[in-house]
Scaffold this motif. Structure first.
Motif, PDB file in Angstrom:
ATOM      1  N   GLY A 332      91.564  79.481  57.836  1.00  0.00           N
ATOM      2  CA  GLY A 332      91.397  78.056  57.589  1.00  0.00           C
ATOM      3  C   GLY A 332      90.321  77.756  56.563  1.00  0.00           C
ATOM      4  O   GLY A 332      89.329  78.476  56.437  1.00  0.00           O
ATOM      5  N   THR A 333      90.525  76.694  55.824  1.00  0.00           N
ATOM      6  CA  THR A 333      89.532  76.218  54.864  1.00  0.00           C
ATOM      7  C   THR A 333      88.497  75.354  55.585  1.00  0.00           C
ATOM      8  O   THR A 333      88.735  74.859  56.688  1.00  0.00           O
ATOM      9  CB  THR A 333      90.207  75.428  53.746  1.00  0.00           C
ATOM     10  OG1 THR A 333      91.042  74.411  54.321  1.00  0.00           O
ATOM     11  CG2 THR A 333      91.073  76.348  52.885  1.00  0.00           C
ATOM     12  N   PRO A 334      87.334  75.124  54.985  1.00  0.00           N
ATOM     13  CA  PRO A 334      86.257  74.409  55.686  1.00  0.00           C
ATOM     14  C   PRO A 334      86.416  72.889  55.651  1.00  0.00           C
ATOM     15  O   PRO A 334      87.109  72.326  54.806  1.00  0.00           O
ATOM     16  CB  PRO A 334      85.008  74.843  54.920  1.00  0.00           C
ATOM     17  CG  PRO A 334      85.493  75.143  53.542  1.00  0.00           C
ATOM     18  CD  PRO A 334      86.883  75.692  53.703  1.00  0.00           C
ATOM     19  N   TYR A 335      85.765  72.255  56.597  1.00  0.00           N
ATOM     20  CA  TYR A 335      85.638  70.791  56.607  1.00  0.00           C
ATOM     21  C   TYR A 335      84.317  70.441  57.287  1.00  0.00           C
ATOM     22  O   TYR A 335      83.681  71.296  57.931  1.00  0.00           O
ATOM     23  CB  TYR A 335      86.815  70.123  57.325  1.00  0.00           C
ATOM     24  CG  TYR A 335      86.832  70.298  58.824  1.00  0.00           C
ATOM     25  CD1 TYR A 335      86.314  69.321  59.677  1.00  0.00           C
ATOM     26  CD2 TYR A 335      87.364  71.440  59.402  1.00  0.00           C
ATOM     27  CE1 TYR A 335      86.331  69.485  61.048  1.00  0.00           C
ATOM     28  CE2 TYR A 335      87.394  71.613  60.770  1.00  0.00           C
ATOM     29  CZ  TYR A 335      86.870  70.627  61.597  1.00  0.00           C
ATOM     30  OH  TYR A 335      86.886  70.794  62.959  1.00  0.00           O
ATOM     31  N   THR A 336      83.874  69.206  57.146  1.00  0.00           N
ATOM     32  CA  THR A 336      82.601  68.761  57.698  1.00  0.00           C
ATOM     33  C   THR A 336      82.822  68.028  59.009  1.00  0.00           C
ATOM     34  O   THR A 336      83.613  67.079  59.066  1.00  0.00           O
ATOM     35  CB  THR A 336      81.874  67.846  56.700  1.00  0.00           C
ATOM     36  OG1 THR A 336      81.696  68.544  55.461  1.00  0.00           O
ATOM     37  CG2 THR A 336      80.517  67.425  57.230  1.00  0.00           C
ATOM     38  N   ARG A 337      82.144  68.438  60.052  1.00  0.00           N
ATOM     39  CA  ARG A 337      82.281  67.825  61.372  1.00  0.00           C
ATOM     40  C   ARG A 337      81.385  66.592  61.471  1.00  0.00           C
ATOM     41  O   ARG A 337      80.243  66.600  61.011  1.00  0.00           O
ATOM     42  CB  ARG A 337      81.914  68.836  62.460  1.00  0.00           C
ATOM     43  CG  ARG A 337      82.446  68.499  63.839  1.00  0.00           C
ATOM     44  CD  ARG A 337      83.952  68.615  63.879  1.00  0.00           C
ATOM     45  NE  ARG A 337      84.478  68.291  65.193  1.00  0.00           N
ATOM     46  CZ  ARG A 337      84.777  69.190  66.118  1.00  0.00           C
ATOM     47  NH1 ARG A 337      84.565  70.477  65.866  1.00  0.00           N
ATOM     48  NH2 ARG A 337      85.269  68.826  67.268  1.00  0.00           N
ATOM     49  N   TRP A 338      81.915  65.529  62.081  1.00  0.00           N
ATOM     50  CA  TRP A 338      81.172  64.288  62.254  1.00  0.00           C
ATOM     51  C   TRP A 338      80.684  64.142  63.685  1.00  0.00           C
ATOM     52  O   TRP A 338      81.311  64.649  64.631  1.00  0.00           O
ATOM     53  CB  TRP A 338      82.039  63.087  61.889  1.00  0.00           C
ATOM     54  CG  TRP A 338      82.294  62.956  60.420  1.00  0.00           C
ATOM     55  CD1 TRP A 338      81.730  63.689  59.418  1.00  0.00           C
ATOM     56  CD2 TRP A 338      83.194  62.048  59.786  1.00  0.00           C
ATOM     57  NE1 TRP A 338      82.206  63.296  58.199  1.00  0.00           N
ATOM     58  CE2 TRP A 338      83.111  62.287  58.390  1.00  0.00           C
ATOM     59  CE3 TRP A 338      84.062  61.066  60.252  1.00  0.00           C
ATOM     60  CZ2 TRP A 338      83.858  61.561  57.461  1.00  0.00           C
ATOM     61  CZ3 TRP A 338      84.814  60.339  59.331  1.00  0.00           C
ATOM     62  CH2 TRP A 338      84.706  60.584  57.958  1.00  0.00           C
ATOM     63  N   ALA A 339      79.581  63.414  63.851  1.00  0.00           N
ATOM     64  CA  ALA A 339      78.992  63.225  65.179  1.00  0.00           C
ATOM     65  C   ALA A 339      79.676  62.109  65.959  1.00  0.00           C
ATOM     66  O   ALA A 339      79.680  62.128  67.192  1.00  0.00           O
ATOM     67  CB  ALA A 339      77.494  62.928  65.043  1.00  0.00           C
ATOM     68  N   THR A 340      80.229  61.115  65.287  1.00  0.00           N
ATOM     69  CA  THR A 340      80.882  59.986  65.945  1.00  0.00           C
ATOM     70  C   THR A 340      82.205  59.695  65.245  1.00  0.00           C
ATOM     71  O   THR A 340      82.365  59.981  64.053  1.00  0.00           O
ATOM     72  CB  THR A 340      79.996  58.735  65.905  1.00  0.00           C
ATOM     73  OG1 THR A 340      79.657  58.445  64.534  1.00  0.00           O
ATOM     74  CG2 THR A 340      78.718  58.948  66.699  1.00  0.00           C
ATOM     75  N   ASP A 420      91.900  61.004  65.878  1.00  0.00           N
ATOM     76  CA  ASP A 420      90.550  60.898  65.315  1.00  0.00           C
ATOM     77  C   ASP A 420      89.493  60.527  66.353  1.00  0.00           C
ATOM     78  O   ASP A 420      88.306  60.425  66.030  1.00  0.00           O
ATOM     79  CB  ASP A 420      90.526  59.891  64.160  1.00  0.00           C
ATOM     80  CG  ASP A 420      90.843  58.465  64.606  1.00  0.00           C
ATOM     81  OD1 ASP A 420      91.120  58.250  65.805  1.00  0.00           O
ATOM     82  OD2 ASP A 420      90.830  57.555  63.745  1.00  0.00           O
ATOM     83  N   GLY A 421      89.918  60.293  67.611  1.00  0.00           N
ATOM     84  CA  GLY A 421      88.976  59.991  68.674  1.00  0.00           C
ATOM     85  C   GLY A 421      88.508  58.555  68.730  1.00  0.00           C
ATOM     86  O   GLY A 421      87.722  58.183  69.610  1.00  0.00           O
ATOM     87  N   TYR A 422      89.014  57.707  67.838  1.00  0.00           N
ATOM     88  CA  TYR A 422      88.505  56.333  67.775  1.00  0.00           C
ATOM     89  C   TYR A 422      88.936  55.500  68.978  1.00  0.00           C
ATOM     90  O   TYR A 422      88.147  54.708  69.508  1.00  0.00           O
ATOM     91  CB  TYR A 422      88.985  55.679  66.482  1.00  0.00           C
ATOM     92  CG  TYR A 422      88.630  54.212  66.368  1.00  0.00           C
ATOM     93  CD1 TYR A 422      87.319  53.819  66.112  1.00  0.00           C
ATOM     94  CD2 TYR A 422      89.598  53.222  66.526  1.00  0.00           C
ATOM     95  CE1 TYR A 422      86.989  52.479  66.011  1.00  0.00           C
ATOM     96  CE2 TYR A 422      89.277  51.885  66.433  1.00  0.00           C
ATOM     97  CZ  TYR A 422      87.975  51.515  66.179  1.00  0.00           C
ATOM     98  OH  TYR A 422      87.648  50.186  66.098  1.00  0.00           O
ATOM     99  N   LEU A 423      90.179  55.649  69.437  1.00  0.00           N
ATOM    100  CA  LEU A 423      90.684  54.821  70.534  1.00  0.00           C
ATOM    101  C   LEU A 423      89.912  55.043  71.828  1.00  0.00           C
ATOM    102  O   LEU A 423      89.929  54.182  72.715  1.00  0.00           O
ATOM    103  CB  LEU A 423      92.176  55.099  70.754  1.00  0.00           C
ATOM    104  CG  LEU A 423      93.127  54.590  69.668  1.00  0.00           C
ATOM    105  CD1 LEU A 423      94.554  54.980  69.980  1.00  0.00           C
ATOM    106  CD2 LEU A 423      93.010  53.073  69.514  1.00  0.00           C
ATOM    107  N   GLN A 424      89.254  56.189  71.962  1.00  0.00           N
ATOM    108  CA  GLN A 424      88.483  56.458  73.165  1.00  0.00           C
ATOM    109  C   GLN A 424      87.008  56.106  73.004  1.00  0.00           C
ATOM    110  O   GLN A 424      86.203  56.333  73.921  1.00  0.00           O
ATOM    111  CB  GLN A 424      88.593  57.939  73.543  1.00  0.00           C
ATOM    112  CG  GLN A 424      89.990  58.392  73.961  1.00  0.00           C
ATOM    113  CD  GLN A 424      90.920  58.601  72.803  1.00  0.00           C
ATOM    114  OE1 GLN A 424      90.490  59.068  71.743  1.00  0.00           O
ATOM    115  NE2 GLN A 424      92.187  58.255  72.967  1.00  0.00           N
ATOM    116  N   SER A 425      86.632  55.535  71.866  1.00  0.00           N
ATOM    117  CA  SER A 425      85.228  55.263  71.581  1.00  0.00           C
ATOM    118  C   SER A 425      84.843  53.845  71.994  1.00  0.00           C
ATOM    119  O   SER A 425      85.694  52.982  72.267  1.00  0.00           O
ATOM    120  CB  SER A 425      84.947  55.443  70.085  1.00  0.00           C
ATOM    121  OG  SER A 425      85.637  54.471  69.324  1.00  0.00           O
TER     122      SER A 425
END
Length: 469
Positions: A332-340, A420-425
């Motif tokens: 896999g290629t890299p990506y940047t992880r976000w905290a929120t 993207d995790g938004y609906l659970q935020s």
């Protein structure tokens, strides 16, 4: 000069400029270069008393005492911005002056390509090459538009203007390898290669903070990167109708930016133009390619099932037919992880977890199959010298035959390609309270998260014809 659209006064000019305050030219620290620009406390054209606030040589800033500073906001004038001293003080009421511009100097680039080979026996060989490749910037980012500069002072925020002084990007490539034949029939060989690629003058977004009359964004040649690695290739030439190739590559791609827009967030945050090496977006550490090809052949070289006709002749069922299986396996290629989580409409931002491009996508596998048949075409008299020959190739191709759902992109918070995790935020909870239909909001948002570019293409079937003449 990126920092001013006027002809600036340098330290060496102070003795010849009329109307300067008393002892103005005598208060220059000894470490300040003679070609450094001078910055003052107020607009000299207003007739007020002004003093030296600092200096600048290229991108390096100094305060009035000659100490190096990283933030030009420490030498701002009374109106909250750095004001340079002009050679012609009366020009402060003009947006630009002809003295602030110069003709573009043509870029002359040498692009040598050298390849060397050192046979050490009839079955072994060392080889090397050295290349320099140059590419000019795109016309859309280096075209001079005078209006961008003329109205720079009246624009709000930090405008984005083209840079007509961009240099060509440059790639320097080195390769050193060794090849060896493995058997007496000379049908099998192995090749080991090491490579190093250096990328210079890469184009990146930067913020020109402290420019007069206003700070702005632009593209500039200040990114760099390296790609290094090794590869091993095994080649089994056609024997009995079969041929096989295998290749493995280990690669490390690092740089200060993956593309011309990867530094936009850093520039907009007001941070300095930091250059830190991180894995590039295309840093695929492991890549394996396996190719198997089989040809049934024709006439005396035919290898395959036959049918006997009533006439006693045999029919070569798969004459001039072949098939090819190609499998590609990649890490896999890299990506940047976000905290929120961040909503798809981009209404907010998030801090990063770990480092830039510090996380990895999963491995991916793809297998393609191709079956084809060659049909020889001839026309004209049988024994004529001008008899024409052509080849018709009919093929049937299946791409991604295993229908693997390879992940090509993910959402930075969850690391998942479809959530993207938004609906659970908590942010989504507030948005649902104001929605006319909360369930409709959830359903439509869930649909919008299904980005097809996050996945590889599904299984595809292709039928084609190639005519070679």
């Amino acid at each position: 000069d990126y920092y001013a659209l006027h002809d600036l006064a340098r330290v060496s000019d102070l003795a010849s400029i009329q109307g300067l305050p008393t002892n103005f030219a005598s208060n220059i620290p000894a470490n300040i270069p003679q070609d450094a620009a001078v910055y003052v406390s107020s607009d000299p054209s207003q007739g007020k008393t002004y003093t030296i606030k600092g200096f600048r040589e290229g991108n390096n800033w100094f305060d009035a005492q000659g100490n190096g500073i990283s933030d030009p906001s420490t030498i701002v004038s009374q109106d909250g911005r750095p004001i340079p001293l002009f050679k012609d003080i009366s020009n402060y009421n003009q947006n630009i002056s002809s003295g602030g511009f110069t003709n573009y100097v043509a870029a002359v680039n040498a692009m040598p390509r050298i390849a060397l080979s050192f046979p050490i026996s009839d079955v072994a060989n060392f080889f090397a090459h050295y290349d320099i490749l140059v590419q000019r910037p795109g016309n859309t980012i280096n075209r001079l538009n005078p209006f961008d500069f003329y109205f720079l002072g009246s624009q709000s925020g930090l405008p984005f203007i083209n840079n007509p002084n961009l240099k060509p990007t440059q790639t320097i490539d080195y390769e050193l390898g060794f090849s060896q034949i493995l058997n007496e029939r000379k049908s099998a060989s192995i090749t080991l290669t090491s490579f190093y690629r250096e990328m210079r003058n890469m184009i990146q977004t930067r913020a020109v903070i402290g420019a007069y009359p206003r700070s702005y964004y632009m593209y500039d040649n200040f990114d760099f990167g390296t790609v290094k690695g090794i590869s091993a290739a095994f080649d089994y030439r056609r024997s009995g109708g079969s041929s096989f190739k295998a290749n493995y590559t280990l690669q490390f791609a690092e740089g200060s930016g993956s593309n011309s827009g990867s530094g936009a967030n850093l520039a907009s945050s007001g941070q300095p133009n930091l250059r830190v090496l991180n894995p590039l977006d295309y840093d695929q550490r492991h890549r394996i390619v396996l190719i198997y090809d089989f040809r049934f052949g024709s006439d005396k070289d035919y290898k395959g099932p036959q049918l006997k006709r009533k006439s006693g002749k045999t029919l070569n069922v798969f004459e001039n037919i072949g098939f090819n299986i190609a499998t590609t396996i990649g890490s896999g290629t890299p990506y940047t992880r976000w905290a929120t989580p961040v909503a798809l409409n981009g209404g907010s931002r998030s801090n990063i977890v770990g480092s830039l491009n510090g996380s990895r996508l999963p491995w991916n596998v793809r297998t393609d199959v191709r079956i084809d048949k060659n049909i020889a075409l001839t026309w004209g008299k049988k024994d004529a010298e001008n008899r024409k020959h052509a080849n018709l190739n009919i093929y049937f191709q299946i791409l991604n035959i295993l229908n693997n759902r390879n992940v090509l992109g993910v959402y930075n918070f969850t690391g998942n390609p479809d959530d993207d995790g938004y609906l659970q935020s908590a942010q989504a909870g507030a948005a649902l309270l104001n929605a006319n239909s909360p369930q409709s909001f959830k359903d439509l948002y869930a649909i919008s998260m299904l980005n097809p570019s996050n996945f590889s293409r599904p299984r595809q079937f292709r039928i084609g014809v190639l005519l070679e003449f």
